[in-house]
Design a protein around this motif. Structure first.
Motif, PDB file in Angstrom:
ATOM      1  N   TYR A  49       0.847  -1.222  -0.016  1.00 38.93           N
ATOM      2  CA  TYR A  49       0.067   0.072   0.127  1.00 38.93           C
ATOM      3  C   TYR A  49       0.879   1.146  -0.059  1.00 38.93           C
ATOM      4  N   ASP A  50       0.309   2.289  -0.616  1.00 39.39           N
ATOM      5  CA  ASP A  50       1.023   3.759  -0.238  1.00 39.39           C
ATOM      6  C   ASP A  50       0.185   4.448   0.757  1.00 39.39           C
ATOM      7  N   ARG A  51      -1.009   4.239   1.081  1.00 31.81           N
ATOM      8  CA  ARG A  51      -2.002   4.418   2.287  1.00 31.81           C
ATOM      9  C   ARG A  51      -3.001   3.362   2.729  1.00 31.81           C
ATOM     10  N   LEU A  52      -3.032   2.934   3.882  1.00 28.31           N
ATOM     11  CA  LEU A  52      -3.612   2.076   4.487  1.00 28.31           C
ATOM     12  C   LEU A  52      -4.721   2.688   5.284  1.00 28.31           C
ATOM     13  N   VAL A  53      -5.902   1.978   5.338  1.00 26.62           N
ATOM     14  CA  VAL A  53      -6.927   2.329   6.420  1.00 26.62           C
ATOM     15  C   VAL A  53      -7.428   1.195   6.966  1.00 26.62           C
ATOM     16  N   VAL A  54      -7.275   1.455   8.361  1.00 16.11           N
ATOM     17  CA  VAL A  54      -7.659   0.022   9.243  1.00 16.11           C
ATOM     18  C   VAL A  54      -8.887   0.406  10.096  1.00 16.11           C
ATOM     19  N   ALA A  55      -9.981  -0.382   9.748  1.00 17.56           N
ATOM     20  CA  ALA A  55     -11.176  -0.298  10.241  1.00 17.56           C
ATOM     21  C   ALA A  55     -11.723  -1.646  10.593  1.00 17.56           C
ATOM     22  N   PRO A  56     -10.947  -2.352  11.595  1.00 17.80           N
ATOM     23  CA  PRO A  56     -11.590  -3.783  12.177  1.00 17.80           C
ATOM     24  C   PRO A  56     -12.260  -3.969  13.253  1.00 17.80           C
ATOM     25  N   GLY A  57     -13.172  -2.544  13.434  1.00 19.99           N
ATOM     26  CA  GLY A  57     -14.146  -2.757  14.402  1.00 19.99           C
ATOM     27  C   GLY A  57     -13.639  -3.139  15.801  1.00 19.99           C
ATOM     28  N   ILE A  58     -14.476  -3.787  16.645  1.00 16.78           N
ATOM     29  CA  ILE A  58     -13.703  -4.312  17.958  1.00 16.78           C
ATOM     30  C   ILE A  58     -13.565  -5.744  18.118  1.00 16.78           C
ATOM     31  N   ASP A  59     -12.664  -6.052  19.140  1.00 16.74           N
ATOM     32  CA  ASP A  59     -12.464  -7.171  19.847  1.00 16.74           C
ATOM     33  C   ASP A  59     -12.984  -7.284  21.232  1.00 16.74           C
ATOM     34  N   PHE A  60     -13.043  -8.303  22.039  1.00 19.36           N
ATOM     35  CA  PHE A  60     -13.317  -8.365  23.251  1.00 19.36           C
ATOM     36  C   PHE A  60     -12.289  -8.641  24.317  1.00 19.36           C
ATOM     37  N   ARG A  61     -12.621  -8.275  25.462  1.00 24.43           N
ATOM     38  CA  ARG A  61     -11.387  -8.496  26.645  1.00 24.43           C
ATOM     39  C   ARG A  61     -12.169  -9.616  27.173  1.00 24.43           C
ATOM     40  N   TRP A  62     -11.857 -10.805  26.810  1.00 26.11           N
ATOM     41  CA  TRP A  62     -12.583 -12.115  27.282  1.00 26.11           C
ATOM     42  C   TRP A  62     -12.505 -12.253  28.975  1.00 26.11           C
ATOM     43  N   ASP A  63     -11.364 -11.467  29.175  1.00 25.97           N
ATOM     44  CA  ASP A  63     -11.082 -11.719  30.841  1.00 25.97           C
ATOM     45  C   ASP A  63     -11.713 -10.594  31.745  1.00 25.97           C
ATOM     46  N   SER A  64     -12.402  -9.799  31.080  1.00 24.57           N
ATOM     47  CA  SER A  64     -13.125  -8.608  31.671  1.00 24.57           C
ATOM     48  C   SER A  64     -14.108  -9.119  32.527  1.00 24.57           C
ATOM     49  N   ILE A  65     -14.888 -10.154  32.760  1.00 22.06           N
ATOM     50  CA  ILE A  65     -15.724 -10.833  33.365  1.00 22.06           C
ATOM     51  C   ILE A  65     -15.260 -12.068  33.679  1.00 22.06           C
ATOM     52  N   PRO A  66     -14.927 -12.416  35.067  1.00 25.49           N
ATOM     53  CA  PRO A  66     -14.443 -13.642  35.524  1.00 25.49           C
ATOM     54  C   PRO A  66     -15.078 -14.694  34.996  1.00 25.49           C
ATOM     55  N   GLY A  67     -14.856 -15.961  34.479  1.00 24.62           N
ATOM     56  CA  GLY A  67     -15.523 -17.066  34.033  1.00 24.62           C
ATOM     57  C   GLY A  67     -16.158 -16.901  32.619  1.00 24.62           C
TER      58      GLY A  67
END
Ligand code: FAD
Length: 419
Positions: free
Chosen positions: A125-143
């Protein structure tokens, strides 16, 4: 590299068809690559291709062939939409001059200016656009965990998770309990959990009217709170209980036994919607574009990454100042980024950045509410300039008009993203 031949060829043909200036034919065109074909990335790819009139070679990297919009996925749960009606594909984007590559981007070599693909190979690329949305913090709620999402779906990425959640609600026993654990700030779609509560209540009122809904919120307040709480009291009396995060804490979830442990007490759910804390899509982190918050700092005027001027970041993955994480925001930011990419690669003029957002929510049949604002780019952040919100004393005709407005918005924005 899993090139979709039909789409890729279609893209190449469409691109060459719009090349009217003979000098451009055969000349190496500057390359823009977009990671993620959602609300932000789809819009950016289309606008860079459309507005550069073939002067820029645009590639969109997106693993899914069908994108289910999170927006209006709550309406599917409520029975107001089919799943098909929120499904979109990439054929039109390809025909409009974008090379569509169905694969995962696994990393970015910022020195070589290439994107690595899971299927092998690199895209320069000469210019890159990054738009991957979200991912989760799986460990944010124990269990909770990736495996736990089958028993207690988050349904915060639309598609099979949304279908699963709806099926689980529909199979609750008569008079059963639905539990929601909303996410902490910042997260995708601030009013989304509470629109979901409304749509679950609508579904249960029809199919299982003695069922109950308990919402164990980690937050002490939420978006459009009075509008939602008034709506729940009016349409679903005695069904919804929202528990303020200031006074109670979800300590653990147990997907195997369908229990949510609140202040030491296990609460047994018949269906549970657990939405963990969030961060930018993993590829943004792999590319070194995130800070300690897990999201990506940007330059508001251009949506360029603060880590790399050759990269623009859009949508939910960004730290967007006063703008909420919404499809409307991502679409608005994408147009600013597309203009900046075009200006940098072709020398065309860029205009001052302007952003807008409206978040509509449906509370019950024909009872729509909205909150929205306009924004401008300052040095530090995307800053709100003016805003509006539905009023609590509005009549039924106004609420219906707001819902109708949201239907028009959905048609408009999906055409803007997917062509
Ligand atoms: P996305 O739309 O999620 O797109 C990201 C894309 O990147 C995905 O297609 C994904 O497959 C792709 N991707 C991820 N990683 C990679 C990789 N490594 N390589 C290649 N591709 C990758 N917003 C509104 O404006 N109005 C609403 O009414 C509304 N309602 C909502 C209701 C719910 C229940 C939810 C959960 C959200 C709602 N939203 C709403 C929010 C909206 O869906 C998001 O804010 C919006 O989709 C963000 O756009 P995005 O482009 O940042 O991310």
């Amino acid at each position: 590299m899993k090139l979709n031949r039909r789409e890729t060829l279609g893209g190449a043909l469409a691109a060459s068809a719009v090349l009217s200036a003979p000098a451009a034919i055969g000349a190496a065109r500057p390359k823009a690559v977009v990671i993620g074909g959602g609300a932000g990335g789809g819009t950016a790819a289309r606008y860079i291709a459309k507005d550069s009139k073939g002067e820029i070679d645009v590639t969109l990297i997106e693993p899914s062939r069908t994108y289910y919009t999170c927006f209006f996925s709550n309406l599917y749960i409520g029975g107001f939409r089919t799943l098909d009606s929120i499904a979109h594909s990439y054929g039109t984007i390809a025909r409009q001059g974008v090379n569509v590559v169905h694969d995962w981007a696994t990393g970015v070599d910022r020195d070589a200016k290439t994107v690595a693909l899971a299927g092998g190979g690199n895209v320069p690329y000469d210019r890159l656009v990054v738009a991957p949305g979200i991912d989760f913090r799986w460990d944010s709620i124990p269990g909770y965990s990736l495996a736990g999402q089958h028993a207690m779906p988050h349904a915060w990425k639309a598609g099979s998770q949304t279908e699963l959640l709806k099926a689980q609600i529909e199979s609750m026993p008569e008079g059963g309990l639905f539990v929601m654990v909303p996410p902490p700030n910042p997260y995708r779609c601030p009013p989304g959990p509470y629109e979901r509560v409304s749509m679950v209540a609508h579904l249960l009122k029809e199919k299982n009217p003695s069922a109950k809904i308990m919402v164990f919120d980690p937050k002490a307040k939420f978006s459009k709170q009075t509008l939602f709480e008034n709506g729940w009291a009016a349409h679903y009396p005695d069904m919804v209980e929202w528990i303020d995060g200031e006074f109670s804490t979800v300590e653990e979830v147990r997907p195997e036994t369908m229990e949510v442990v609140v202040d030491g007490e296990p609460v047994k759910a018949d269906a549970a919607n657990v939405i963990p804390a969030q961060k930018a899509g993993l590829v943004a982190e792999a590319a070194g574009l995130t800070d300690d918050s897990g999201f990506c700092p940007i330059v508001p005027a251009t949506m360029q990454s603060r880590m790399d001027e050759n990269i623009h970041v859009l949508g939910d993955a960004t730290i967007a100042g006063d703008m909420p994480k919404s499809a409307y925001s991502a679409n608005s930011q994408a147009k600013v980024a597309a203009m900046s990419v075009r200006a940098s690669l072709t020398g065309s003029k860029a205009f001052p950045a302007r952003f807008a957002n409206t978040c509509w929510s449906l509370i019950a049949t024909d009872d729509g509410v909205k909150v929205g604002a306009r924004y401008e780019a300052t040095e530090d952040k995307i800053a709100k300039t003016e805003g509006f919100i539905s009023q609590t004393d509005e009549d039924a005709a106004t609420r219906k008009a707001t819902y109708d407005e949201s239907l028009g918005w959905y048609e408009g924005i999906t055409a803007d993203i997917f062509g």
